[in-house]
Every structure is written in C-alpha cells, then in structure tokens.
Write a protein that holds these residues in place. Structure first.
Motif, PDB file in Angstrom:
ATOM      1  N   ARG A 126       4.987   3.539  -0.725  1.00  0.00           N
ATOM      2  CA  ARG A 126       4.007   2.475  -0.945  1.00  0.00           C
ATOM      3  C   ARG A 126       3.624   1.744   0.340  1.00  0.00           C
ATOM      4  O   ARG A 126       2.628   1.039   0.381  1.00  0.00           O
ATOM      5  CB  ARG A 126       4.527   1.468  -1.965  1.00  0.00           C
ATOM      6  CG  ARG A 126       4.791   2.095  -3.332  1.00  0.00           C
ATOM      7  CD  ARG A 126       4.862   1.039  -4.412  1.00  0.00           C
ATOM      8  NE  ARG A 126       5.169   1.635  -5.704  1.00  0.00           N
ATOM      9  CZ  ARG A 126       4.310   2.270  -6.469  1.00  0.00           C
ATOM     10  NH1 ARG A 126       3.059   2.415  -6.059  1.00  0.00           N
ATOM     11  NH2 ARG A 126       4.669   2.774  -7.631  1.00  0.00           N
ATOM     12  N   HIS A 127       4.416   1.910   1.395  1.00  0.00           N
ATOM     13  CA  HIS A 127       4.161   1.161   2.633  1.00  0.00           C
ATOM     14  C   HIS A 127       3.896   2.110   3.800  1.00  0.00           C
ATOM     15  O   HIS A 127       4.421   3.220   3.849  1.00  0.00           O
ATOM     16  CB  HIS A 127       5.343   0.254   2.955  1.00  0.00           C
ATOM     17  CG  HIS A 127       5.545  -0.834   1.946  1.00  0.00           C
ATOM     18  ND1 HIS A 127       4.945  -2.066   2.048  1.00  0.00           N
ATOM     19  CD2 HIS A 127       6.263  -0.859   0.786  1.00  0.00           C
ATOM     20  CE1 HIS A 127       5.286  -2.810   1.023  1.00  0.00           C
ATOM     21  NE2 HIS A 127       6.092  -2.094   0.241  1.00  0.00           N
ATOM     22  N   CYS A 128       3.087   1.650   4.720  1.00  0.00           N
ATOM     23  CA  CYS A 128       2.751   2.432   5.913  1.00  0.00           C
ATOM     24  C   CYS A 128       4.006   2.634   6.757  1.00  0.00           C
ATOM     25  O   CYS A 128       4.724   1.667   7.054  1.00  0.00           O
ATOM     26  CB  CYS A 128       1.691   1.692   6.718  1.00  0.00           C
ATOM     27  SG  CYS A 128       1.283   2.493   8.291  1.00  0.00           S
ATOM     28  N   LEU A 134       1.187  -2.599   2.945  1.00  0.00           N
ATOM     29  CA  LEU A 134       1.073  -1.973   1.642  1.00  0.00           C
ATOM     30  C   LEU A 134      -0.127  -1.037   1.637  1.00  0.00           C
ATOM     31  O   LEU A 134      -1.248  -1.454   1.948  1.00  0.00           O
ATOM     32  CB  LEU A 134       0.908  -3.035   0.550  1.00  0.00           C
ATOM     33  CG  LEU A 134       0.934  -2.537  -0.896  1.00  0.00           C
ATOM     34  CD1 LEU A 134       2.309  -1.959  -1.241  1.00  0.00           C
ATOM     35  CD2 LEU A 134       0.574  -3.657  -1.858  1.00  0.00           C
ATOM     36  N   THR A 135       0.105   0.224   1.320  1.00  0.00           N
ATOM     37  CA  THR A 135      -0.971   1.209   1.337  1.00  0.00           C
ATOM     38  C   THR A 135      -1.707   1.228   0.003  1.00  0.00           C
ATOM     39  O   THR A 135      -1.229   0.710  -1.004  1.00  0.00           O
ATOM     40  CB  THR A 135      -0.419   2.609   1.638  1.00  0.00           C
ATOM     41  OG1 THR A 135       0.620   2.917   0.697  1.00  0.00           O
ATOM     42  CG2 THR A 135       0.148   2.673   3.039  1.00  0.00           C
ATOM     43  N   LYS A 136      -2.887   1.838   0.006  1.00  0.00           N
ATOM     44  CA  LYS A 136      -3.652   2.005  -1.224  1.00  0.00           C
ATOM     45  C   LYS A 136      -3.953   3.481  -1.423  1.00  0.00           C
ATOM     46  O   LYS A 136      -3.936   4.269  -0.465  1.00  0.00           O
ATOM     47  CB  LYS A 136      -4.947   1.197  -1.179  1.00  0.00           C
ATOM     48  CG  LYS A 136      -5.916   1.636  -0.097  1.00  0.00           C
ATOM     49  CD  LYS A 136      -7.181   0.796  -0.129  1.00  0.00           C
ATOM     50  CE  LYS A 136      -8.180   1.244   0.942  1.00  0.00           C
ATOM     51  NZ  LYS A 136      -9.429   0.444   0.894  1.00  0.00           N
ATOM     52  N   ARG A 144      -2.406   8.304   0.336  1.00  0.00           N
ATOM     53  CA  ARG A 144      -2.222   6.866   0.507  1.00  0.00           C
ATOM     54  C   ARG A 144      -2.680   6.507   1.910  1.00  0.00           C
ATOM     55  O   ARG A 144      -2.346   7.192   2.879  1.00  0.00           O
ATOM     56  CB  ARG A 144      -0.766   6.457   0.303  1.00  0.00           C
ATOM     57  CG  ARG A 144      -0.239   6.743  -1.097  1.00  0.00           C
ATOM     58  CD  ARG A 144       1.091   6.065  -1.346  1.00  0.00           C
ATOM     59  NE  ARG A 144       0.938   4.626  -1.456  1.00  0.00           N
ATOM     60  CZ  ARG A 144       0.773   3.974  -2.623  1.00  0.00           C
ATOM     61  NH1 ARG A 144       0.748   4.652  -3.772  1.00  0.00           N
ATOM     62  NH2 ARG A 144       0.643   2.665  -2.640  1.00  0.00           N
ATOM     63  N   CYS A 146      -3.376   3.421   4.931  1.00  0.00           N
ATOM     64  CA  CYS A 146      -3.019   2.091   5.416  1.00  0.00           C
ATOM     65  C   CYS A 146      -4.290   1.281   5.665  1.00  0.00           C
ATOM     66  O   CYS A 146      -5.175   1.732   6.411  1.00  0.00           O
ATOM     67  CB  CYS A 146      -2.206   2.195   6.698  1.00  0.00           C
ATOM     68  SG  CYS A 146      -1.803   0.581   7.433  1.00  0.00           S
TER      69      CYS A 146
END
Length: 301
Positions: A126-128, A134-136, A144, A146
C-alpha cells in the motif's frame, strides 16, 4: 514429458490486459459485471452444490473496496474482484485456495487464483517503497502508483523451484519440514536466488537441504502459488550412486526414500500424509508413481 493437470494453472478467462488503462471501457464493464469478493487473507465466498462454486454478486451489490479486473469469458461477460470484508450471504461458506482450489472448474479456479494473488499483493504494497507515501491503484487494479513521484509498482512474483528427487533404484525422496506434524511429507522446494538459473537452483536447494548431489534436471511444468506470491516451477532430478543423506536441521526434520509399494502401503495405512491435489508437489509425485495415489479430496484437503 510434462505434467498433465495442475490445479491452479487452469484459468481460461481472457484477462484483456490491453483494456486495463481504458477507463471508459473499464467503467462500462463494471456496470454489468459479476464480482468476486476476496478478503485480505485470500478467502472467498462459495456455495457447495455438486461441487464448490464461487459465490458472485452483481456490481450494484458489491462492497466498497479496491477493484481488480479479472477478465472476460467467452461470452464477453466481465468479472472483477473487490478486496473487502466478506459480506454475509445465506447458504454461502468461506474458503481459501488450499481448501477449494482443486475442486473448482477451470474458469473459476483461474479467477480465484488471480483474485487471491492480487488481494494479497495489494495488502502488502500500500505504500511507496521509496518515500512511504500511500499509493493508489490504476490499470484496473493491476498497478499501484505513488502520487508523490509517479513510481509504479507491479504485482510481485517470487520464483520457487520444487523438485522430485529419484535414486538409481527409482525410489523417490520425501522429507518432513521442521514445522510439519509427524507423518506429513513432501518433495523438496526452495526459492531461487539472484544470479542463478532454475537448474542451478534445483541443484543448490537439494544439496543444502539433504546433502545430495543431483544431475539430469528436467523441467515438467509450473503453477502459481499465491500464498502469498510464489510461482512454483516443477522439476525432476536424479541423485546417482551411493550418497548419504545429510539433513539441514533448521529446515528438514526427517527424510527417507520410498519405492512405489512403500509409498502406497504407507499412505493406505495412514502413516504418510502427502500434499493435497491443489499442489504441484502432488502432481510431481503422481507423475513418478504412474497414476493417482490414494487419499480423499474432500473439502479441507
């Protein structure tokens, strides 16, 4: 020769990867799709009729969560996974791949394997990895990104070799891992290391785990094992001459050679519990044995 049947390598859905960044197409596909809800532990809902069948919901009833495009069937019906808490449904049970992966039909086995792999990947990424932001998700749930530096993360796979070792008498070597209960045994396996080939990985892992030098390494087949993110690459190999077993105590509790009658007798007596049909290990064993080995393939195995 190759393995003829692999439980988690039977998917027939068209993944339409070329459509994943076409937002208009994805939106239209979602509107009329069927949704498989999968939680972050890799569990899905199913119904038990004559055989397990995945319990889908229409898009309008899907819970809120990250969406992953699974693909379209031969009639162009779209399927998505939604990663969310599993909703309560009457007549519906919950299971993971180990329990029902081998019992689903080809289409649904492939869909579940894909959905579980993506759910477990999203849960852990979920994170770079560079800045921690927080990535999408983009590309219909398959990438995903960043928001700070634009770095894209793609689903990760860890290649692992799994190998059936035979000796000059055509016996097979089975071993019990240190964390396994008494009576459970399987073939050897291990993760590939940077800078080595698949064949080199087979030779190294066998020597590290049981002290045998092997040759004649032959590839037979592969299947995904998204628990959480492995790709299992199946081999057979041969340990020539009179070699003594030397077990890696931190990984292997015991190991021994079996001929075909030994293996049959031990499994029928319940003294030996072999891997379930969902695993490539089972298929390697039955390939060597020359047919199906005894055991119940009911739910839970």
């Amino acid at each position: 020769m190759s393995l003829g049947w692999l439980a988690l390598a039977r998917g027939t859905l068209d993944r339409v990867a070329e459509r994943r960044r076409d937002e208009d197409w994805v939106t239209a596909a979602w509107a009329g799709c069927r949704v498989l809800v999968v939680d972050e532990r890799g569990r899905v809902p199913f119904r038990l009729d004559d055989r397990p069948r995945l319990a889908f919901v229409p898009a309008r009833r899907a819970p809120i969560g990250e969406r992953v495009l699974l693909g379209v069937d031969e009639d162009k019906n779209a399927y998505f996974a939604v990663i969310a808490t599993l909703p309560e449904q009457e007549g519906v049970e919950v299971a993971d791949l180990r329990r029902i992966g081998a019992l689903l039909d080809d289409v649904e086995s492939g869909m579940m394997t894909h959905a579980v792999a993506m759910a477990l990947w999203h849960a852990a990424h979920r994170h770079c990895p560079r800045c921690g932001a927080l990535t999408k998700t983009v590309a219909a749930g398959h990438v995903r990104v960043c928001p700070e530096d634009g770095v894209e993360q793609y689903p990760r796979l860890d290649p692992a070799v799994i190998m059936l070792v035979t000796d000059d008498d055509d016996r097979v070597l089975l071993a019990r891992g240190t964390a396994w209960p008494e009576g459970r045994a399987s073939v050897l396996a291990g993760f590939l290391e940077p800078g080595e080939s698949l064949e080199q990985g087979v030779v190294r892992e066998v020597y590290e785990e049981v002290g045998l030098r092997v040759e004649d390494v032959r590839y037979l087949g592969s299947q995904p094992w998204p628990l959480p993110q492995s790709l299992m690459l199946g081999f057979v190999c041969h340990a020539p001459g009179e070699q003594s077993l030397r077990l890696e105590a931190s990984e292997i509790a015991e190991a021994r050679w079996y001929d075909r009658q030994d293996l049959l007798t031990a499994t029928l007596a319940g003294d030996l519990v072999l891997p379930g049909k969902v695993s490539i290990a089972r298929q390697l064993l039955e390939h060597w044995y020359g047919g199906e080995l005894p055991g119940s393939w009911g739910l839970g195995l």
